[in-house]
Design a protein around this motif. Structure first.
Motif, short mmCIF file in Angstrom:
data_model
loop_
_atom_site.label_atom_id
_atom_site.label_comp_id
_atom_site.label_asym_id
_atom_site.label_seq_id
_atom_site.Cartn_x
_atom_site.Cartn_y
_atom_site.Cartn_z
N LYS A 181 -14.85 3.80 -19.07
CA LYS A 181 -14.84 2.45 -19.66
C LYS A 181 -15.65 1.48 -18.80
N ILE A 182 -15.48 1.60 -17.48
CA ILE A 182 -16.21 0.71 -16.57
C ILE A 182 -17.71 0.95 -16.67
N LYS A 183 -18.09 2.23 -16.65
CA LYS A 183 -19.52 2.57 -16.71
C LYS A 183 -20.13 2.16 -18.05
N LYS A 184 -19.34 2.24 -19.12
CA LYS A 184 -19.82 1.83 -20.43
C LYS A 184 -20.06 0.32 -20.46
N MET A 185 -19.15 -0.44 -19.85
CA MET A 185 -19.31 -1.89 -19.79
C MET A 185 -20.55 -2.27 -18.97
N ILE A 186 -20.75 -1.56 -17.87
CA ILE A 186 -21.93 -1.83 -17.04
C ILE A 186 -23.21 -1.54 -17.81
N SER A 193 -24.03 -4.16 -20.28
CA SER A 193 -24.38 -5.45 -19.69
C SER A 193 -25.86 -5.52 -19.30
N GLU A 207 -10.84 5.98 -17.41
CA GLU A 207 -10.90 4.59 -16.96
C GLU A 207 -12.27 4.30 -16.35
N GLU A 208 -12.79 5.26 -15.61
CA GLU A 208 -14.12 5.11 -15.01
C GLU A 208 -15.20 5.08 -16.10
N GLN A 259 -20.38 10.84 -16.57
CA GLN A 259 -18.93 10.67 -16.58
C GLN A 259 -18.33 11.21 -17.89
#
Length: 209
Positions: free
Chosen positions: A123-128, A131, A120-121, A149
């Protein structure tokens, strides 16, 4: 312990598939196609097997019943004391294997829970990372965070795979031990039944005499 073992392999490869999908092409900031992220291999439709037709029971004759009672071992080879001793040893082994199985399953669940949080972390880091402007310092920093990660997820995945192998070996040994206990019980029951029949036969002959 009747814990199902089927869930282990899908869990591992779902995790592995997600990690592998995060390849270098993804890191270049390409547009991600619109896909349904709620769909996973675990939820894919599986065709149900056709119903098994149970044969109608047929009456058995006395000769057939006697044939079914014939064992695949020689009663003269049965040592009741040896069987009792072996049954006790195998029961102790089964108890030990069941305890080990419970312990490793608990550890597996813990590893799987940790891996879920790590992914889950990811996914967040990939989105960041995506961006940030392509080629910028901010993207480079975010990409490094994502790669760290990703490496952590791969390391945890190896631990899960090792635990999977341990559980496989334990369950294999447990199945073998239970089959051995079943076989010993079968021999013991047959021996006692044979003794009872012989005793009844002798008593009957004694009365007739």
């Amino acid at each position: 312990m009747n814990t199902s073992f089927k869930f282990l392999i899908p869990t591992i490869f779902i995790a592995l598939g997600f990690i592998i999908s995060c390849n270098d092409d993804d890191l270049a900031g390409e547009k991600v196609p619109n896909v349904n992220h709620n769909t996973s291999p675990a939820t894919a439709a599986v065709a149900s097997p056709p119903p098994i037709q149970q044969p109608n029971p047929t009456p058995t004759t006395k000769e057939e019943e006697e044939e079914e009672e014939k064992p695949d071992f020689d009663i003269n080879d049965i040592d009741p004391e040896d069987i009792s001793r072996r049954k006790k040893n195998i029961e102790e082994e089964i108890k030990k294997l069941e305890d080990e199985s419970t312990k490793h399953f608990d550890e597996y669940y813990q590893l799987a829970d940790v891996q879920k949080r790590i992914m889950e972390e990811m996914k967040i880091k990939k989105m960041i990372m995506r961006s940030k402007p392509v080629g910028s310092e901010a993207q480079a920093i975010a990409q490094k965070d994502f790669e760290d990660q990703k490496k952590l997820a791969q390391d945890k995945l190896e631990l899960i795979k090792e635990k999977n192998n341990i559980l496989h070996n334990i369950i294999k040994a447990l199945t073998k031990a239970r089959e051995e206990k079943k076989d010993l019980h079968k021999k013991q029951e047959y021996f006692l039944k044979k003794q009872k029949k012989e005793k009844e036969q002798k008593e009957k002959e004694h009365k007739n005499n």
